[in-house]
Design a protein around this motif. Structure first.
Motif, PDB file in Angstrom:
ATOM      1  N   ALA A 119       5.282  14.688  -7.682  1.00 37.96           N
ATOM      2  CA  ALA A 119       4.279  13.770  -6.755  1.00 37.96           C
ATOM      3  C   ALA A 119       5.180  12.212  -6.219  1.00 37.96           C
ATOM      4  O   ALA A 119       5.269  11.916  -5.118  1.00 37.96           O
ATOM      5  N   ALA A 120       5.945  11.950  -7.404  1.00 41.83           N
ATOM      6  CA  ALA A 120       6.711  10.706  -7.071  1.00 41.83           C
ATOM      7  C   ALA A 120       7.828  11.098  -6.017  1.00 41.83           C
ATOM      8  O   ALA A 120       8.038  10.128  -5.093  1.00 41.83           O
ATOM      9  N   ALA A 121       8.553  12.152  -6.109  1.00 38.58           N
ATOM     10  CA  ALA A 121       9.514  12.458  -5.276  1.00 38.58           C
ATOM     11  C   ALA A 121       8.674  12.675  -3.850  1.00 38.58           C
ATOM     12  O   ALA A 121       9.238  12.315  -2.815  1.00 38.58           O
ATOM     13  N   LEU A 122       7.503  13.099  -3.632  1.00 39.41           N
ATOM     14  CA  LEU A 122       6.729  13.225  -2.290  1.00 39.41           C
ATOM     15  C   LEU A 122       6.608  12.048  -1.871  1.00 39.41           C
ATOM     16  O   LEU A 122       6.759  11.926  -0.793  1.00 39.41           O
ATOM     17  N   LEU A 123       6.319  11.125  -2.462  1.00 37.05           N
ATOM     18  CA  LEU A 123       5.659   9.828  -2.120  1.00 37.05           C
ATOM     19  C   LEU A 123       7.110   8.894  -1.515  1.00 37.05           C
ATOM     20  O   LEU A 123       6.985   8.176  -0.777  1.00 37.05           O
ATOM     21  N   GLU A 143       9.531  10.625  -0.032  1.00 33.47           N
ATOM     22  CA  GLU A 143       9.764  11.225   1.433  1.00 33.47           C
ATOM     23  C   GLU A 143       8.616  10.822   2.359  1.00 33.47           C
ATOM     24  O   GLU A 143       8.775  10.665   3.471  1.00 33.47           O
ATOM     25  N   ASN A 144       7.466  10.610   1.825  1.00 32.65           N
ATOM     26  CA  ASN A 144       6.327  10.729   2.755  1.00 32.65           C
ATOM     27  C   ASN A 144       5.320   9.648   1.917  1.00 32.65           C
ATOM     28  O   ASN A 144       4.624   9.959   1.158  1.00 32.65           O
ATOM     29  N   ALA A 145       5.314   8.528   2.428  1.00 33.01           N
ATOM     30  CA  ALA A 145       4.444   7.543   1.699  1.00 33.01           C
ATOM     31  C   ALA A 145       2.926   7.600   2.009  1.00 33.01           C
ATOM     32  O   ALA A 145       2.412   6.901   1.163  1.00 33.01           O
ATOM     33  N   ASP A 146       2.526   8.291   3.059  1.00 27.91           N
ATOM     34  CA  ASP A 146       1.151   8.241   3.334  1.00 27.91           C
ATOM     35  C   ASP A 146       0.908  10.027   3.535  1.00 27.91           C
ATOM     36  O   ASP A 146       0.215  10.237   4.806  1.00 27.91           O
ATOM     37  N   PRO A 147       1.063  10.787   2.440  1.00 30.88           N
ATOM     38  CA  PRO A 147       0.712  12.229   2.812  1.00 30.88           C
ATOM     39  C   PRO A 147      -0.856  12.389   2.917  1.00 30.88           C
ATOM     40  O   PRO A 147      -1.599  11.961   2.306  1.00 30.88           O
TER      41      PRO A 147
END
Ligand code: FES
Ligand code: FES
Length: 154
Positions: free
Chosen positions: A109-113, A115-119
């Motif tokens: 999840a940290a890696a996702l945020l 790349e995409n701060a507002d998923p």
């Protein structure tokens, strides 16, 4: 063979077998047992760490492949005494029960945020589909990641 891997900002160097997996280097050579092993290979995501900033399943990477790289594990995610927003989100939204999947979920999840701060909820679910949880039913995990995204945007 000798490998050098920087883990949580600390340079490590050890002789390992060529077949040594990164997850075993992290857990058994370095003693960082926050990274979990939940399957034979590549199914559960419990072993997720950041390798040069990308989320990877560390049971699918050889330690030799990580030679010269930077690895972050769950032990290195917080900023001193301050939890990462995703860690705080899991705390606030009850994103864990037994906790077995949690280190991998948090790292993914940290890696996702990054790349995409507002998923969206769908983007969170899609991004975490390689991480299995047998306890929570996932909704609380999604809520935790959204909480972290909202907190980070404030
Ligand atoms: S232990 Fe790596 S994916 Fe399950
Ligand atoms: S909290 Fe138990 S496996 Fe996810």
């Amino acid at each position: 063979m000798k490998v050098e891997i920087t883990i949580n900002g600390i340079r490590t160097s050890h002789e390992v077998e060529p077949r040594t997996l990164l997850v075993h280097y992290i857990r058994e050579v370095e003693g960082l047992t926050g990274t979990h092993v939940g399957c034979d290979t590549s199914n559960c995501g419990a072993c997720t760490v950041h390798l040069d900033g990308e989320a990877v399943k560390s049971c699918t990477v050889l330690a030799a492949q990580a030679d010269g790289s930077e690895v972050t594990t769950i032990e290195g995610l917080a900023d001193g005494d301050e939890w990462h927003p995703v860690q705080q989100g899991f705390h606030e939204c009850h994103g864990l029960q037994c906790g077995y999947c949690t280190p991998g979920m948090v790292m993914a999840a940290a890696a996702l945020l990054e790349e995409n701060a507002d998923p969206t909820e769908l983007e969170i679910r899609t991004n975490l589909e390689g991480n299995l949880c047998r306890c929570t039913g996932y909704q609380m995990i999604v809520d935790s990641v959204r909480w972290a995204a909202d907190r980070s945007s404030q």
